[in-house]
Design an enzyme around this catalytic site. Structure first.
Site, mmCIF file in Angstrom:
data_model
loop_
_atom_site.group_PDB
_atom_site.id
_atom_site.type_symbol
_atom_site.label_atom_id
_atom_site.label_comp_id
_atom_site.label_asym_id
_atom_site.label_seq_id
_atom_site.Cartn_x
_atom_site.Cartn_y
_atom_site.Cartn_z
ATOM 1 N N ASP A 113 0.885 -1.168 0.000
ATOM 2 C CA ASP A 113 0.000 0.000 0.000
ATOM 3 C C ASP A 113 0.929 1.226 0.000
ATOM 4 O OD1 ASP A 113 -1.689 2.094 0.629
ATOM 5 O OD2 ASP A 113 -2.612 1.095 2.357
ATOM 6 N N ILE A 114 0.870 2.017 -1.039
ATOM 7 C CA ILE A 114 1.735 3.208 -1.128
ATOM 8 C C ILE A 114 1.138 4.298 -0.227
ATOM 9 C CG2 ILE A 114 2.652 4.991 -2.683
ATOM 10 C CD1 ILE A 114 3.827 2.168 -3.177
ATOM 11 N N ASP A 120 -0.420 18.300 -13.075
ATOM 12 C CA ASP A 120 0.248 18.062 -14.370
ATOM 13 C C ASP A 120 1.684 18.569 -14.318
ATOM 14 O OD1 ASP A 120 0.916 17.653 -17.000
ATOM 15 O OD2 ASP A 120 -0.307 19.290 -17.790
ATOM 16 N N GLU A 122 8.311 17.522 -21.640
ATOM 17 C CA GLU A 122 7.111 16.884 -22.219
ATOM 18 C C GLU A 122 6.196 17.955 -22.775
ATOM 19 O OE1 GLU A 122 2.922 15.528 -22.418
ATOM 20 O OE2 GLU A 122 3.752 17.117 -21.185
ATOM 21 N N GLU A 123 6.104 19.060 -22.048
ATOM 22 C CA GLU A 123 5.155 20.115 -22.423
ATOM 23 C C GLU A 123 5.550 20.816 -23.722
ATOM 24 O OE1 GLU A 123 2.396 20.180 -21.148
ATOM 25 O OE2 GLU A 123 2.425 19.720 -19.012
ATOM 26 N N ASP A 153 0.732 10.480 -16.288
ATOM 27 C CA ASP A 153 0.686 11.914 -16.563
ATOM 28 C C ASP A 153 -0.711 12.397 -16.169
ATOM 29 O OD1 ASP A 153 0.804 14.464 -17.555
ATOM 30 O OD2 ASP A 153 1.227 13.896 -19.637
ATOM 31 N N HIS A 211 -2.951 23.383 -16.979
ATOM 32 C CA HIS A 211 -2.012 24.328 -17.609
ATOM 33 C C HIS A 211 -2.211 25.766 -17.122
ATOM 34 C CE1 HIS A 211 -0.608 21.611 -21.174
ATOM 35 N NE2 HIS A 211 -0.361 21.108 -19.990
HETATM 36 N N1 TRP Z 1 0.599 16.564 -20.250
HETATM 37 C C1 TRP Z 1 -0.462 16.205 -21.174
HETATM 38 C C2 TRP Z 1 -0.665 17.389 -22.103
HETATM 39 O O1 TRP Z 1 -0.362 18.503 -21.727
HETATM 40 C C3 TRP Z 1 -1.704 15.951 -20.400
HETATM 41 C C4 TRP Z 1 -2.662 15.167 -21.160
HETATM 42 C C5 TRP Z 1 -3.669 15.618 -21.913
HETATM 43 C C6 TRP Z 1 -2.675 13.763 -21.226
HETATM 44 N N2 TRP Z 1 -4.319 14.587 -22.452
HETATM 45 C C7 TRP Z 1 -3.725 13.447 -22.048
HETATM 46 C C8 TRP Z 1 -1.891 12.776 -20.656
HETATM 47 C C9 TRP Z 1 -4.015 12.109 -22.328
HETATM 48 C C10 TRP Z 1 -2.187 11.461 -20.934
HETATM 49 C C11 TRP Z 1 -3.229 11.135 -21.768
HETATM 50 O O2 TRP Z 1 -1.112 17.221 -23.215
HETATM 51 ZN ZN ZN Z 2 0.524 19.123 -19.632
HETATM 52 CA CA CA Z 3 -2.200 3.938 -0.640
#
Ligand code: TRP
Ligand code: ZN
Ligand code: CA
Length: 321
Positions: free
Chosen positions: A46-47, A140, A174-175, A203, A290
């Site tokens: 269990d985290i 996010d 990633e962004e 994510d 965002h």
């Molecule tokens: N970081 C992703 C983004 O800015 C967040 C996101 C949007 C996402 N739709 C998603 C992450 C679907 C996983 C699956 O686009």
């Molecule tokens: Zn994002």
């Molecule tokens: Ca937990």
């Protein structure tokens, strides 16, 4: 009258099966096995969600001290990476920081390997650590970053000896279009790509008006998460909000099986979804997506807890076999 030998064998086999189930955490009491059992898989822990939210508070402090964000090429990103790396180093992981350049600024991925397991069968979990410039990026994607960090620390606490090799990754930029994860996948030799059995992506997993979405890219990986949620009695849906919009995309393109969890971003929760998951119909899963209001107040701790525990269930299960 002596027991029939066949029956004895059957009885032992049944006991071994029960012992296996106990080890997997699905039964509460059973006799000890009568013969040396094969090494049974350890039950997933269990985290502790309090530990996950403590990491989020650190990400928030880092953003606050660095102009309000943890974005690529900004000091808040590197400070986030240093925080995660220090925890992993202290827990016995082998960490490496991989640099890349995007938009004229230096970016970093953090890769953490848990020593041991078959390196030809790698089970990987990843999350992007960068925020947008508009805000601190706590849902996010502090949420995914903190959840896999706490899972890595749980691997260390358990001193897990998995059959497969476990690797965790925190992605930069990633962004800006999955720059860090794409860079990592491109850096892998063809032979190394085929050594990755599974890449699991997290994510946005603590959305304030949460949904419970499972990636359907790979049926076996999808099934593991569905199983976990079935055990909780919570229905899931397939993740459809912008397929391929996160760091699993480069892995999938390289032919690596991918899976993951998602609690929703910009889309609006329907009445049917509110019925089964609670929360507010007609409202976005994450109204602060965002935005500057993606702070520690922008997280649903129940969703974060369930998803963090689901990650452990998947990692322990996948790495054991
Ligand atoms: N970081 C992703 C983004 O800015 C967040 C996101 C949007 C996402 N739709 C998603 C992450 C679907 C996983 C699956 O686009
Ligand atoms: Zn994002
Ligand atoms: Ca937990």
């Amino acid at each position: 009258m002596p027991l029939h030998p066949t029956r004895v064998r059957l009885a032992s086999a049944a006991l071994l099966t029960v012992a296996g189930l106990v080890a997997a955490g699905t039964a509460s009491a059973a006799p000890a096995p009568v013969a040396p059992a094969p090494v049974a898989a350890a039950a997933a822990p269990d985290i502790p969600v309090a530990n996950v939210t403590a990491h989020l508070a650190q990400f928030q402090s880092i953003a606050t001290a660095n102009g309000g964000n943890r974005a690529h090429g900004r000091p808040g990103y590197k400070a986030s990476l240093d925080y995660v790396k220090a925890k992993l180093d202290a827990a016995g992981f082998t960490t490496s920081v991989r640099q890349f350049t995007s938009g004229g600024r230096t970016g970093y991925n953090l890769i953490a390997d848990w020593p041991g397991g078959d390196e030809n069968q790698v089970v990987m979990a990843g999350a992007h650590l960068d925020s947008v410039t508009a805000g601190p990026g706590i849902n996010d994607n502090g949420s995914g970053s903190a959840a896999i960090l706490e899972n890595a620390l749980a691997v260390s606490r358990a001193q897990l000896k998995p059959a497969k090799h476990l690797r965790f990754a925190w992605w930069g930029a990633e962004e800006l279009g999955m720059v860090g994860s794409r860079n990592y996948v491109n850096s892998l030799a063809t032979g190394d790509r085929s050594k990755i059995d599974a890449y699991l992506n997290f994510d946005m997993i603590g959305s304030p008006n949460p949904g419970y979405f499972v990636y359907d890219d790979d049926p076996a990986l999808e099934k593991i998460f569905q199983e976990y949620y079935t055990g909780l009695g919570i229905p899931t849906e397939i993740e459809t909000e912008g397929d391929g919009r996160s760091d699993h995309a480069p892995f999938k393109s390289a032919g690596i099986p991918v899976g993951g969890l998602f609690s929703g971003a910009d889309y609006t929760k329907t009445a049917a979804q509110a019925q089964k998951w609670g929360g507010t119909a007609g409202k976005r899963f994450d109204p602060c997506y965002h935005s500057s209001c993606d702070t520690t107040s922008n997280v649903n701790p129940t969703a974060l807890d369930r998803n963090a525990d689901a990650i452990a269930y998947a990692l322990w299960g996948l790495a054991a076999q």
